[in-house]
Design a protein around this motif. Structure first.
Motif, PDB file in Angstrom:
ATOM      1  N   PRO A 104      10.138 -48.294 -36.593  1.00 40.09           N
ATOM      2  CA  PRO A 104       9.158 -49.364 -36.757  1.00 40.09           C
ATOM      3  C   PRO A 104       8.732 -49.611 -38.197  1.00 40.09           C
ATOM      4  O   PRO A 104       8.190 -50.670 -38.506  1.00 40.09           O
ATOM      5  CB  PRO A 104       7.972 -48.893 -35.908  1.00 40.09           C
ATOM      6  CG  PRO A 104       8.133 -47.417 -35.795  1.00 40.09           C
ATOM      7  CD  PRO A 104       9.605 -47.168 -35.799  1.00 40.09           C
ATOM      8  N   ASP A 105       8.973 -48.657 -39.111  1.00 38.63           N
ATOM      9  CA  ASP A 105       8.553 -48.853 -40.493  1.00 38.63           C
ATOM     10  C   ASP A 105       9.632 -49.505 -41.362  1.00 38.63           C
ATOM     11  O   ASP A 105       9.421 -49.722 -42.559  1.00 38.63           O
ATOM     12  CB  ASP A 105       8.127 -47.517 -41.114  1.00 38.63           C
ATOM     13  CG  ASP A 105       9.246 -46.485 -41.124  1.00 38.63           C
ATOM     14  OD1 ASP A 105      10.223 -46.633 -40.342  1.00 38.63           O
ATOM     15  OD2 ASP A 105       9.155 -45.524 -41.909  1.00 38.63           O
ATOM     16  N   TRP A 106      10.786 -49.840 -40.777  1.00 37.05           N
ATOM     17  CA  TRP A 106      11.813 -50.529 -41.552  1.00 37.05           C
ATOM     18  C   TRP A 106      11.360 -51.946 -41.879  1.00 37.05           C
ATOM     19  O   TRP A 106      10.748 -52.625 -41.030  1.00 37.05           O
ATOM     20  CB  TRP A 106      13.128 -50.574 -40.782  1.00 37.05           C
ATOM     21  CG  TRP A 106      13.864 -49.260 -40.828  1.00 37.05           C
ATOM     22  CD1 TRP A 106      13.402 -48.067 -41.306  1.00 37.05           C
ATOM     23  CD2 TRP A 106      15.195 -49.024 -40.366  1.00 37.05           C
ATOM     24  NE1 TRP A 106      14.359 -47.089 -41.157  1.00 37.05           N
ATOM     25  CE2 TRP A 106      15.469 -47.654 -40.592  1.00 37.05           C
ATOM     26  CE3 TRP A 106      16.155 -49.821 -39.785  1.00 37.05           C
ATOM     27  CZ2 TRP A 106      16.694 -47.076 -40.256  1.00 37.05           C
ATOM     28  CZ3 TRP A 106      17.376 -49.253 -39.438  1.00 37.05           C
ATOM     29  CH2 TRP A 106      17.647 -47.899 -39.681  1.00 37.05           C
ATOM     30  N   VAL A 107      11.673 -52.413 -43.081  1.00 39.80           N
ATOM     31  CA  VAL A 107      11.283 -53.747 -43.526  1.00 39.80           C
ATOM     32  C   VAL A 107      12.377 -54.735 -43.132  1.00 39.80           C
ATOM     33  O   VAL A 107      13.463 -54.756 -43.719  1.00 39.80           O
ATOM     34  CB  VAL A 107      11.050 -53.780 -45.047  1.00 39.80           C
ATOM     35  CG1 VAL A 107      10.649 -55.185 -45.493  1.00 39.80           C
ATOM     36  CG2 VAL A 107       9.985 -52.769 -45.437  1.00 39.80           C
ATOM     37  N   VAL A 108      12.104 -55.533 -42.104  1.00 37.39           N
ATOM     38  CA  VAL A 108      13.077 -56.486 -41.587  1.00 37.39           C
ATOM     39  C   VAL A 108      12.411 -57.851 -41.421  1.00 37.39           C
ATOM     40  O   VAL A 108      11.188 -57.990 -41.535  1.00 37.39           O
ATOM     41  CB  VAL A 108      13.675 -56.035 -40.239  1.00 37.39           C
ATOM     42  CG1 VAL A 108      14.398 -54.701 -40.389  1.00 37.39           C
ATOM     43  CG2 VAL A 108      12.586 -55.930 -39.181  1.00 37.39           C
ATOM     44  N   GLU A 109      13.226 -58.858 -41.143  1.00 39.41           N
ATOM     45  CA  GLU A 109      12.721 -60.202 -40.905  1.00 39.41           C
ATOM     46  C   GLU A 109      12.242 -60.376 -39.467  1.00 39.41           C
ATOM     47  O   GLU A 109      11.191 -60.954 -39.204  1.00 39.41           O
ATOM     48  CB  GLU A 109      13.823 -61.220 -41.214  1.00 39.41           C
ATOM     49  CG  GLU A 109      13.456 -62.657 -40.929  1.00 39.41           C
ATOM     50  CD  GLU A 109      14.647 -63.579 -41.078  1.00 39.41           C
ATOM     51  OE1 GLU A 109      14.463 -64.802 -40.932  1.00 39.41           O
ATOM     52  OE2 GLU A 109      15.764 -63.096 -41.337  1.00 39.41           O
TER      53      GLU A 109
ATOM     54  N   GLY B 257      15.954 -62.606 -44.307  1.00 42.41           N
ATOM     55  CA  GLY B 257      14.688 -61.996 -44.669  1.00 42.41           C
ATOM     56  C   GLY B 257      14.820 -61.073 -45.863  1.00 42.41           C
ATOM     57  O   GLY B 257      15.621 -61.316 -46.771  1.00 42.41           O
ATOM     58  N   PRO B 258      14.089 -59.966 -45.880  1.00 44.75           N
ATOM     59  CA  PRO B 258      14.167 -59.008 -46.989  1.00 44.75           C
ATOM     60  C   PRO B 258      15.575 -58.441 -47.144  1.00 44.75           C
ATOM     61  O   PRO B 258      16.404 -58.527 -46.234  1.00 44.75           O
ATOM     62  CB  PRO B 258      13.172 -57.914 -46.568  1.00 44.75           C
ATOM     63  CG  PRO B 258      12.293 -58.541 -45.546  1.00 44.75           C
ATOM     64  CD  PRO B 258      13.134 -59.559 -44.841  1.00 44.75           C
ATOM     65  N   ALA B 259      15.826 -57.851 -48.299  1.00 45.20           N
ATOM     66  CA  ALA B 259      17.150 -57.284 -48.576  1.00 45.20           C
ATOM     67  C   ALA B 259      17.564 -56.251 -47.546  1.00 45.20           C
ATOM     68  O   ALA B 259      18.754 -56.061 -47.267  1.00 45.20           O
ATOM     69  CB  ALA B 259      17.157 -56.666 -49.968  1.00 45.20           C
ATOM     70  N   THR B 260      16.586 -55.566 -46.944  1.00 51.17           N
ATOM     71  CA  THR B 260      16.871 -54.467 -46.019  1.00 51.17           C
ATOM     72  C   THR B 260      16.850 -54.888 -44.555  1.00 51.17           C
ATOM     73  O   THR B 260      16.836 -54.047 -43.669  1.00 51.17           O
ATOM     74  CB  THR B 260      15.841 -53.343 -46.219  1.00 51.17           C
ATOM     75  OG1 THR B 260      14.517 -53.888 -46.065  1.00 51.17           O
ATOM     76  CG2 THR B 260      15.955 -52.743 -47.609  1.00 51.17           C
ATOM     77  N   SER B 261      16.859 -56.194 -44.298  1.00 51.27           N
ATOM     78  CA  SER B 261      16.665 -56.645 -42.917  1.00 51.27           C
ATOM     79  C   SER B 261      17.915 -56.526 -42.052  1.00 51.27           C
ATOM     80  O   SER B 261      17.894 -55.908 -40.989  1.00 51.27           O
ATOM     81  CB  SER B 261      16.167 -58.091 -42.906  1.00 51.27           C
ATOM     82  OG  SER B 261      17.073 -58.937 -43.581  1.00 51.27           O
ATOM     83  N   HIS B 262      19.026 -57.114 -42.470  1.00 51.31           N
ATOM     84  CA  HIS B 262      20.210 -57.220 -41.630  1.00 51.31           C
ATOM     85  C   HIS B 262      20.870 -55.861 -41.445  1.00 51.31           C
ATOM     86  O   HIS B 262      20.799 -54.994 -42.324  1.00 51.31           O
ATOM     87  CB  HIS B 262      21.193 -58.180 -42.289  1.00 51.31           C
ATOM     88  CG  HIS B 262      21.906 -59.079 -41.338  1.00 51.31           C
ATOM     89  ND1 HIS B 262      21.447 -59.359 -40.070  1.00 51.31           N
ATOM     90  CD2 HIS B 262      23.054 -59.796 -41.473  1.00 51.31           C
ATOM     91  CE1 HIS B 262      22.267 -60.199 -39.482  1.00 51.31           C
ATOM     92  NE2 HIS B 262      23.252 -60.477 -40.298  1.00 51.31           N
ATOM     93  N   MET B 263      21.543 -55.666 -40.298  1.00 52.32           N
ATOM     94  CA  MET B 263      22.239 -54.405 -40.045  1.00 52.32           C
ATOM     95  C   MET B 263      23.318 -54.608 -38.986  1.00 52.32           C
ATOM     96  O   MET B 263      23.295 -55.595 -38.248  1.00 52.32           O
ATOM     97  CB  MET B 263      21.256 -53.323 -39.601  1.00 52.32           C
ATOM     98  CG  MET B 263      20.594 -53.588 -38.267  1.00 52.32           C
ATOM     99  SD  MET B 263      19.231 -52.428 -37.881  1.00 52.32           S
ATOM    100  CE  MET B 263      17.880 -53.226 -38.759  1.00 52.32           C
ATOM    101  N   VAL B 264      24.270 -53.699 -38.927  1.00 55.44           N
ATOM    102  CA  VAL B 264      25.330 -53.686 -37.922  1.00 55.44           C
ATOM    103  C   VAL B 264      25.032 -52.580 -36.925  1.00 55.44           C
ATOM    104  O   VAL B 264      24.830 -51.424 -37.313  1.00 55.44           O
ATOM    105  CB  VAL B 264      26.716 -53.463 -38.559  1.00 55.44           C
ATOM    106  CG1 VAL B 264      27.798 -53.395 -37.487  1.00 55.44           C
ATOM    107  CG2 VAL B 264      27.031 -54.553 -39.569  1.00 55.44           C
ATOM    108  N   VAL B 265      25.008 -52.939 -35.635  1.00 56.65           N
ATOM    109  CA  VAL B 265      24.644 -52.012 -34.558  1.00 56.65           C
ATOM    110  C   VAL B 265      25.772 -51.976 -33.531  1.00 56.65           C
ATOM    111  O   VAL B 265      26.420 -52.998 -33.283  1.00 56.65           O
ATOM    112  CB  VAL B 265      23.323 -52.466 -33.897  1.00 56.65           C
ATOM    113  CG1 VAL B 265      23.033 -51.675 -32.639  1.00 56.65           C
ATOM    114  CG2 VAL B 265      22.168 -52.352 -34.885  1.00 56.65           C
ATOM    115  N   SER B 266      26.001 -50.818 -32.920  1.00 60.39           N
ATOM    116  CA  SER B 266      27.072 -50.667 -31.939  1.00 60.39           C
ATOM    117  C   SER B 266      26.554 -50.083 -30.630  1.00 60.39           C
ATOM    118  O   SER B 266      25.629 -49.264 -30.614  1.00 60.39           O
ATOM    119  CB  SER B 266      28.173 -49.757 -32.497  1.00 60.39           C
ATOM    120  OG  SER B 266      29.146 -49.478 -31.511  1.00 60.39           O
TER     121      SER B 266
END
Length: 210
Positions: free
Chosen positions: A92-97, A124-133
């Motif tokens: 929950p503390d990750w900075v995402v859009e 959003g922020p630089a740390t928002s996007h991610m790849v999930v499996s």
């Protein structure tokens, strides 16, 4: 038109794509065309991802973890879309859009269906996007999230690539595997998203990781 999926199935090519918030499809005998007139599937959503089962079934996933069965020719939907995947609960503390479960891309390998998605928001922020499996024995689930999630993510504004996400798995010519994804070059937002490639490896228990 966002995030199309190009599919070769039983000798015929299809492009599933969203336009004006609705999913469409065109087909052709060759990738260079000529392509058919667009057919509207009548389903609201973005980022379609196609998968065919070994038994001959065809399914189309869209954002939000929903899936629908396709007719054998791939030009219409059988029944209504069903939500089958809830995504991965990142800290929950990750900075995402936003949560934004998007970009479902499918792979069938060694008895499992692998669902690769994007979360966190694309702009959003630089740390928002991610790849999930996640993986499942059937397209309808239940889906088990990977213990290696997130597979790829920008963890700091200091990294050279921001907002890494929207991944898809591909096998190379000599059996090596890669994740194709996009990201934004640090300091060059005006260039838009660039296409990136990252090698992955398969673990003994059937997951993949970088």
């Amino acid at each position: 038109v966002w995030a199309p999926d190009l599919v070769l199935h039983e000798g015929r090519y299809s492009i599933y794509f969203p336009a004006d918030g609705v999913i469409w499809v065109v087909q052709a005998a060759r990738p260079e065309g000529p392509w058919s007139e667009p057919v509207c599937l009548g389903v609201k959503g973005i980022d379609p991802g196609h998968i065919a089962t070994p038994e001959g079934g065809r399914f189309l996933f869209i954002n939000g973890g929903s899936v629908m069965e396709l007719a054998p020719d791939g030009l219409s939907v059988v029944g209504e879309p069903r939500k089958v995947y809830d995504g991965w609960a990142y800290p929950p503390d990750w900075v995402v859009e936003c949560f934004c479960d998007e970009s479902p891309k499918l792979l069938y390998k060694d008895g499992y269906y692998y669902l690769t998605t994007a979360q966190g928001g694309t702009a959003g922020p630089a740390t928002s996007h991610m790849v999930v499996s996640a993986r499942s024995r059937t397209p309808a689930g239940p889906w088990e999230n990977s213990p290696h999630n997130p597979i790829l993510r920008t963890t700091s504004r200091e990294e050279p690539w921001w907002s890494k996400g929207h991944g898809q798995l591909v096998e190379g010519p000599c059996g090596q595997w890669y994740c194709i994804l996009h990201g934004i070059l640090n300091g060059y937002l005006s260039l838009g998203r660039c296409t990136l490639i990252e090698p992955i490896e398969w673990t003994d228990d059937g997951w993949f990781k970088t």
